[in-house]
Design an enzyme around this catalytic site. Structure first.
Site, short mmCIF file in Angstrom:
data_model
loop_
_atom_site.label_atom_id
_atom_site.label_comp_id
_atom_site.label_asym_id
_atom_site.label_seq_id
_atom_site.Cartn_x
_atom_site.Cartn_y
_atom_site.Cartn_z
N GLY A 255 1.01 -1.21 -0.15
CA GLY A 255 0.10 -0.07 0.15
C GLY A 255 0.98 1.32 0.24
O GLY A 255 2.08 1.30 0.34
N ASP B 283 -1.06 -12.00 5.66
CA ASP B 283 -2.52 -11.81 5.47
C ASP B 283 -3.21 -11.41 7.00
O ASP B 283 -3.11 -12.40 7.82
CB ASP B 283 -3.13 -13.10 4.91
CG ASP B 283 -4.86 -12.80 4.51
OD1 ASP B 283 -5.44 -11.65 5.24
OD2 ASP B 283 -5.35 -13.63 3.93
N ALA C 166 -5.30 -2.63 4.94
CA ALA C 166 -6.79 -2.27 4.72
C ALA C 166 -7.21 -2.41 3.36
O ALA C 166 -6.65 -2.23 2.43
CB ALA C 166 -7.36 -0.71 4.87
N THR D 109 -8.77 6.32 9.58
CA THR D 109 -9.34 7.49 8.83
C THR D 109 -10.19 8.55 9.30
O THR D 109 -11.11 8.41 10.01
CB THR D 109 -10.15 6.45 7.54
OG1 THR D 109 -10.47 7.31 6.65
CG2 THR D 109 -11.12 5.97 8.06
N TYR E 180 -17.24 1.78 4.60
CA TYR E 180 -15.98 1.64 5.07
C TYR E 180 -15.38 2.27 6.09
O TYR E 180 -14.90 2.07 7.04
CB TYR E 180 -15.14 2.45 3.95
CG TYR E 180 -13.69 2.81 4.07
CD1 TYR E 180 -12.67 1.74 4.04
CD2 TYR E 180 -13.21 4.28 4.39
CE1 TYR E 180 -11.45 2.13 4.40
CE2 TYR E 180 -12.04 4.42 4.58
CZ TYR E 180 -11.01 3.50 4.51
OH TYR E 180 -9.83 3.78 4.91
N LYS F 124 -13.92 0.76 9.79
CA LYS F 124 -12.77 1.43 10.41
C LYS F 124 -13.12 1.98 11.84
O LYS F 124 -12.23 1.82 12.71
CB LYS F 124 -12.41 2.55 9.65
CG LYS F 124 -11.86 2.32 8.13
CD LYS F 124 -10.68 1.36 8.40
CE LYS F 124 -9.14 2.15 8.51
NZ LYS F 124 -8.07 1.35 8.60
#
Length: 304
Positions: free
Chosen positions: A27, A50, A74, A115, A139, A143
Site C-alpha cells: 500500500g 494476511d 486495509a 481514517t 468503509y 474502520k
C-alpha cells in the site's frame, strides 16, 4: 520520490535503532514508511502476511520481534468494501483488534492506521479526537469498529487517523494529470484534510520511536494536513503551482458532490483537527507547503 522534497520536509536527526513491522506493505502509506524509514522498517505485503489470519500475524510477531507494529493493511476502496463486505470486515474491522491483542500479550506497541471517514455527521469545524464517530458508509463503519476493538485490546496502542494522502505519484491529483481530459469536475462542497505523505510517514515513525521508548503517546491522534479545504480548492492550488512551472493542467470545474454520481455516500465534511499532533511535533502539517511545489507532483513510475 523526489529526494529534494523529502529532504526539505524531513529534517535530519539521529535515527534510533528500532524495528518497525508494517502490514499492508504494497500500500501507499507502507511504501512511504519504507522509503522514509529505510532499514528500520520491514513492510510485509498481503502475500507475505494476511492480517485476517490471526495465526499468521502471531507467527510473524514471534519470528521478527519488532519493537513496534504499524497496521497499514486495509481494503481502502469504498466501492470494494461495498462489493465484498465480509472480506472488508475481516480485514478492516476484525483484524486490527486481533493484532492489537496479540501485541498486548507480547508487550509490543501497536499503531492502527485509521481514517477521517469515521466521521460524516454535519459539522462546521474540523473533527477532534474526542468527538464521537459518525460514519456514513461501510468503509467508515468498519474502520470505526476497528478503533473500538483496538481500544478494548489494552496494551500500548495509538490509533492514528490520516486523510487524503498525496505526494507519491499515486494520489488523486497525479491521476488527474495522467488523464487526457481537457476539463475535470471536482467537488466544491467536500471538505477534508489533504495530507502530504512523506512528512506524514516521518511523523508516524516518530510516534513509533516514542512508543518503543515507552514515552506517552495519545491513544487517538489525528495526523492530517491543515487547514481544512474543499477538494476543488486543494486541486486548484496544486494546478496553479503546476501551471507556473510550465506544466499543462486540465480546466477545473467546481461542482457539488451530488453532480458526480458516486455509488457510495461520502461525507461532506471530514476534515480533522490536528492541533494535538501540532503540539506533539511542534507544528502543523500544512498541505499548502507541499501542494504549492510542482515537484510534489513530478512524474513517478507507478507500481502495479
Amino acid at each position: 520520490m523526489n529526494t529534494q522534497l523529502a529532504e526539505e520536509t524531513m529534517p535530519e536527526r539521529p535515527q534510533p535503532c528500532i524495528r518497525v513491522l508494517v502490514s499492508g506493505g504494497s500500500g501507499r502509506l507502507a511504501q512511504a514508511l519504507s522509503r522514509v524509514g529505510g532499514d528500520r522498517v520491514q513492510a510485509l505485503s498481503r502475500a507475505e502476511l494476511d492480517v485476517s489470519e490471526p495465526a499468521a500475524f502471531q507467527a510473524a510477531l514471534a519470528r521478527l520481534k519488532p519493537d513496534v507494529v504499524v497496521n497499514a493493511a486495509a481494503i481502502a476502496s469504498l466501492e470494494a468494501c461495498e462489493r465484498a463486505p465480509e472480506r472488508a470486515r475481516a480485514v478492516n474491522a476484525l483484524a486490527p483488534g486481533q493484532m492489537a491483542r496479540a501485541c498486548a500479550r507480547a508487550g509490543t506497541p501497536f499503531i492502527q492506521i485509521s481514517t477521517d471517514y469515521v466521521f460524516g455527521a454535519p459539522t462546521q469545524r474540523p473533527w477532534r479526537e474526542s468527538d464521537p464517530v459518525s460514519p456514513v458508509n461501510l468503509y467508515g463503519q468498519l474502520k470505526a469498529e476497528a478503533e473500538r476493538h483496538v481500544l478494548a485490546a489494552g496494551g500500548d496502542i495509538c490509533i492514528a487517523r490520516v486523510a487524503g494522502l498525496f505526494g507519491d505519484g499515486k494520489d488523486f491529483i497525479a491521476h488527474l494529470l495522467r488523464g487526457q481530459d481537457d476539463s475535470v469536475r471536482i467537488a466544491r462542497d467536500q471538505i477534508g484534510s489533504p495530507t502530504p505523505i512523506v512528512p506524514l510517514a516521518g511523523r508516524l515513525l516518530e510516534v513509533a520511536e516514542r512508543m518503543a521508548g515507552r514515552q506517552s503517546v495519545p491513544r487517538l491522534l489525528h495526523l492530517a494536513g491543515s487547514p481544512a479545504v474543499s477538494r476543488a480548492d486543494w486541486v486548484a492550488t496544486a494546478f496553479e503551482a503546476l501551471r507556473l512551472a510550465g506544466r499543462r493542467t486540465p480546466e477545473l470545474i467546481p461542482v457539488p458532490m451530488s453532480d458526480l454520481g458516486s455509488s457510495v455516500v461520502r461525507p461532506h465534511y471530514s476534515a480533522l483537527d490536528a492541533s494535538l499532533a501540532a503540539e506533539l511535533f511542534g507544528g502543523e502539517l500544512d498541505w499548502r507547503a507541499a501542494a504549492m511545489q510542482a515537484e510534489t507532483f513530478a512524474d513517478r513510475p507507478v507500481s502495479s
